[in-house]
Structure formats: C-alpha cells, structure tokens
Design a protein around this motif. Structure first.
Motif, mmCIF file in Angstrom:
data_model
loop_
_atom_site.group_PDB
_atom_site.id
_atom_site.type_symbol
_atom_site.label_atom_id
_atom_site.label_comp_id
_atom_site.label_asym_id
_atom_site.label_seq_id
_atom_site.Cartn_x
_atom_site.Cartn_y
_atom_site.Cartn_z
ATOM 1 N N VAL A 13 -24.207 6.688 -25.069
ATOM 2 C CA VAL A 13 -22.610 6.855 -24.503
ATOM 3 C C VAL A 13 -21.895 8.067 -24.891
ATOM 4 O O VAL A 13 -20.812 8.086 -24.611
ATOM 5 N N LYS A 28 -8.719 1.509 -23.986
ATOM 6 C CA LYS A 28 -9.451 0.658 -23.021
ATOM 7 C C LYS A 28 -10.701 1.627 -22.404
ATOM 8 O O LYS A 28 -11.672 0.872 -22.482
ATOM 9 N N GLU A 87 -13.295 1.424 -25.161
ATOM 10 C CA GLU A 87 -13.746 0.045 -25.183
ATOM 11 C C GLU A 87 -15.161 -0.223 -23.945
ATOM 12 O O GLU A 87 -16.072 -0.525 -24.490
ATOM 13 N N ALA A 88 -14.742 0.405 -22.937
ATOM 14 C CA ALA A 88 -15.647 0.222 -21.877
ATOM 15 C C ALA A 88 -16.708 1.223 -22.169
ATOM 16 O O ALA A 88 -17.962 0.753 -21.855
ATOM 17 N N VAL A 89 -16.599 2.269 -22.628
ATOM 18 C CA VAL A 89 -17.574 3.341 -22.755
ATOM 19 C C VAL A 89 -18.635 2.756 -23.963
ATOM 20 O O VAL A 89 -19.627 2.669 -23.562
ATOM 21 N N LEU A 111 -19.150 -0.451 -24.405
ATOM 22 C CA LEU A 111 -19.868 -1.515 -24.018
ATOM 23 C C LEU A 111 -20.835 -0.934 -22.884
ATOM 24 O O LEU A 111 -21.724 -1.858 -22.246
ATOM 25 N N GLY A 112 -21.164 0.228 -22.684
ATOM 26 C CA GLY A 112 -22.017 0.871 -21.947
ATOM 27 C C GLY A 112 -21.707 0.846 -20.300
ATOM 28 O O GLY A 112 -22.437 1.093 -19.499
ATOM 29 N N GLU A 113 -20.339 0.486 -20.018
ATOM 30 C CA GLU A 113 -19.973 0.656 -18.651
ATOM 31 C C GLU A 113 -19.905 2.147 -18.436
ATOM 32 O O GLU A 113 -19.824 3.074 -19.092
ATOM 33 N N PRO A 114 -20.437 2.268 -17.032
ATOM 34 C CA PRO A 114 -20.309 3.628 -16.441
ATOM 35 C C PRO A 114 -18.924 4.202 -16.602
ATOM 36 O O PRO A 114 -17.995 3.753 -16.572
ATOM 37 N N ALA A 140 -16.217 3.012 -14.074
ATOM 38 C CA ALA A 140 -15.374 1.694 -14.244
ATOM 39 C C ALA A 140 -14.308 2.079 -14.869
ATOM 40 O O ALA A 140 -13.224 1.146 -15.013
ATOM 41 N N VAL A 141 -13.935 3.445 -15.454
ATOM 42 C CA VAL A 141 -12.539 3.528 -16.267
ATOM 43 C C VAL A 141 -12.005 4.866 -15.637
ATOM 44 O O VAL A 141 -11.228 5.436 -16.285
#
Lengths: 225, 239
Positions: free
Chosen positions: A130, A183, A186-188, A190-193, A196-197
């Motif tokens: 990430v 925010k 946190e998303a990054v 957690l492995g979100e693309p 998503a943010v």
C-alpha cells in the motif's frame, strides 16, 4: 525565472543552515522516537486495537513533529535581524514564502518517512503493498499542513507568546486536512483502492490549493507586519 | 540650481500609542553628503532611520528617498537604500561567501563567484570567505553586511550606531569606506552617540531632542569640544 531563483535561494539557505546546525532535525527525530515509545507502551501487542488507531497515531506523530518544526521556521530570521533583510529585499515577497514552504515540506517529508519506517518496525505493520497510496496521502496532507503552518509561523514569529499562539491558530484551520488524511490513511492501510477514497483525496487537493494560494497572496502583508 | 536632495523629510510625525516619538522633523540630505543624527536615547533617531528604511510608516508628514515616498512606494525606495542597523542581516551558520550569494540571489542578481569574491575583497574579508559568520568579530560582521552593498549599489546608506563595538582598525576602515561612498555620490544618514573622530565623515550634525530637530548645523568648523558643548546645551534645554 527571477522568482524561482529567489525562492530557490531561500530553500538552499534554509537547508544549508539546517544541515550545519541540525537543530530541527535532531529535535524532531528524538521527539518522534519518544512518541513511538509512548504509543508502544500504551497499546501493547493487541493488533486489533492497533489497526483501529494506527492512522490517527501516525498523523498525531506527523502533526506534533510538524508543529515543532514549523514553529522554528522563522526563528533563524530573528537572529541578527535577518527578518529586516528579507523585508528590505526588493521584489515579490511571496517568493520567500514559496521557498520557506518548499524547505519545510522537504524537512517534514524526511521526518515523516523516518516516522513511517519506525511505525513499521515498532508495530510490525505491513505497508509493502500500500505504500504508493500511503505516500500520496502523506504528501497531500503534508502540503496543506506546511502551507498554513509556514504562513502562521511567519505571523507569530515576532509575537512574545508564539509557542502558545502558533498551535492555537494552526490546528483549527487544519481540521479539513486532518479529517481527510486520517480517513484516507485508514482506508489505504486496510488495503482499499485509492478510488474508494477519491472524495477525501479531492478534498485534500482542494485544501492544498486554497492554502498555498492564500499563503502566496497574503505573505507580503504578514512580513510587513 | 542645486539638485534635489536624495533624502527629503518634511513635517514628519510618528506616534506610538499616545507617545509622540517624532514631531515635525524636517531634513534634507544631498548626494555626496553625510548627516549625523545625535541625541539622547529615545530622541527618535532610530525611528527616523526606520521610517527612511520603509520599516515604519509615519503618522503624518513625508519622507522620500530619490524622490520616492517611503510610505507609498516602499519597493522603489528599497532599491535605493542600504540599511546597517543593530543586526547585521547575516546568517550565523553560513559562510561569508554563502551569505553574500544568498542576498544576491534574493535581490534577483545572478552574480558569478568572481563578483562575490570581489565584493568580499572590497571589505577586506577575502581571506575569510569560507569561514562561518558564527566565528566572526563584530567588525567583520559589519563589513560583511556592507559587502552586500558592493553589488546592490544603494544611493543612500542608513546607519544606526555604525561604529559601536568596533576596534580602532575596524573604525578606521569604516570611516574610509563611508568617505569613499560619499565621494561616489552617495548620501549617508547616520545615528550615533559618538562625539569622536567618527563624526569627521559627517558634513552636518542634526541634534534630535524629544522628537524634534533642535539644531541642524554644518560640522566642518566644529571641534569635538564644540559638538559636546552644543549637544549639552540643546539636550539639557530640551529634556
């Protein structure tokens, strides 16, 4: 070209002074290390708790070390009345702001890179997959933080209660940046693309633009007092 | 017809809160002329210099340099002046050469290293070009501060206690430097507490008392004793 050369002169001077004195970097590294020890003792090895608070802790570390570093930006100009010299130099004063901002940004990014590396080691966090997203969020958040911080550091440099006034003025203005960076981080993590943010990133870009433009437009009035 | 003065101050007043620091000051300084401002502490000498240097705005009246109003056109005035005040405008952790390079770049000048070295040679600091300012004496700092003006070429020098803290050799050097500056057509306004031989560079003495010029007189015919007598006469009457 003259504008860029004048801004570069300020960056070169600030980084050279810092390389020789090492006052800010040394203080920031030891402060960051201390913060990490405190976080480590407080949180212990509980990985679930850690995952929930890590983005906040990371940015708390950045903000606190940034406050220390930015608050010192104009102290070097007080020595031997160099502030007067800056004021009397003919030409657009915003070049001085751009130079100061660039120097602060470089210093903060170096400290933040070290802080992230220490987080990885202390908390056994895996950022391998990430790190591009994390780096983007950190750079965008740091630009906004440094843009306002540099301007407010200039505003409070000549004030007696500057150590108190500087964070009191700076932190409320940083709320949009802090909200978006925590925010997005946190998303990054957690492995979100990044998609998503995207909204948070757009907010960061907009805040960065506004803060830098406001700094460029108002710095001359701040310097003139 | 005599040329317009390089420095023209008319009806200048400055108040800080309720305290009137300058009150109706008028002063002309022509090219090639030096005026020494004498007066007790708090008489307004430094405030007058700061108004001329565009660092403080007057409450009333006008100050102009080279025909440019200090309050309305500060950027134009800044291209014409060189200020040497209590701080020498030098960075302690940079070398003499690095300090000069920085100020030249900030003034938008692209100077080769040979020009910077020549500026240091002009103020007799060429042997110390690579040394950090932190190790410099007061006299060396003052000279480095003046070296900036070798390439900036101001037409007016504003000096606040330029001889304070200097040893005999440094004083002699500064006197010669200022004489050469005058001879080149520059004007000097110098605030000082000194009655010694430093006053020799002044063509006129202006004694400031409680924000007013109590005496503005040519210096040439005055001995050091005369200056002290006049100073005592006016400051005792005025304070």
């Amino acid at each position: 070209m003259t504008y860029a050369r004048r801004a570069w002169a300020v960056v070169w001077k600030d980084l050279l002074v810092e390389r020789r004195s090492k006052e800010t970097l040394n203080a920031l590294f030891f402060f960051s290390l201390l913060l990490l020890f405190v976080f480590q003792f407080t949180l212990g090895p509980d990985r679930e708790r850690l995952a929930a608070v890590l983005p906040g802790l990371l940015w708390l570390g950045f903000i606190l070390s940034g406050l220390l570093g930015l608050g010192r930006t104009f102290l070097v100009e007080r020595e031997n009345d160099c502030w007067e010299g800056l004021l009397l130099a003919p030409g657009d004063k915003s070049a001085i702001y751009v130079g100061k901002l660039a120097g602060n940004l470089l210093l903060m990014l170096v400290v933040e890179a070290v802080l992230v590396a220490m987080f990885v080691v202390f908390f056994n966090v895996d950022v391998g997959g990430v790190w591009p997203g994390l780096a983007l969020v950190i750079v965008l958040g740091t630009i906004g933080f440094a843009a306002v911080g540099t301007l407010f550091a200039a505003m409070t440099a000549q004030v007696r209660a500057r150590e108190l006034l500087f964070p009191v003025l700076l932190l409320p203005v940083q709320v949009p940046i802090l909200l978006a960076t925590v925010k997005a981080t946190e998303a990054v993590l957690l492995g979100e693309p990044l998609a998503a943010v995207a909204d948070w990133l757009k907010l960061l870009v907009a805040a960065d633009l506004i803060y830098v433009v406001v700094g460029v437009l108002t710095f001359e009035f701040v310097l003139e007092g | 017809m005599a040329p317009d003065p390089l420095v023209r101050v008319t009806g200048l007043r400055k108040t800080f809160g309720t305290r009137r620091v300058l009150d109706g000051v008028a002063l002309d300084v022509r090219a090639g002329e030096a005026v020494a401002l004498l007066g007790p502490n708090g008489a307004g000498k430094t405030t007058l210099l700061k108004i001329l240097a565009t660092l403080v705005r007057p409450t009333r009246g006008a100050a102009a340099i080279g025909g440019q109003d200090c309050a309305r056109r500060p950027e134009d005035v800044r291209r014409l002046i060189g200020l040497v005040a209590h701080g020498a405008h030098v960075y302690e952790d940079l070398t003499a050469l690095e300090n000069l390079r920085f100020w030249a770049a900030l003034w938008g000048l692209r100077l080769p290293a040979s020009d910077l070295a020549a500026a240091l040679a002009d103020v007799e600091l060429e042997r110390h070009a690579g040394e950090r300012v932190r190790t410099f004496s007061e006299g060396m700092r003052r000279r480095l501060s003046l070296a900036r003006f070798v390439f900036a070429r101001p037409r007016v020098l504003l000096l606040d206690e330029p001889f304070a803290g200097l040893d005999q050799r440094a004083r002699k050097w500064l006197e010669e430097y200022l004489q050469a500056f005058k001879a080149g057509g520059g004007a000097i306004v110098m605030a000082t507490h000194s009655f010694g031989r430093e006053l020799a560079i002044a063509d006129r003495l202006a004694i400031l008392v409680a924000g007013r010029i109590a005496l503005d007189t040519p210096r040439a015919a005055l001995t050091s004793d005369d200056v002290q007598r006049l100073y005592a006469l006016h400051t005792e009457n005025g304070s």
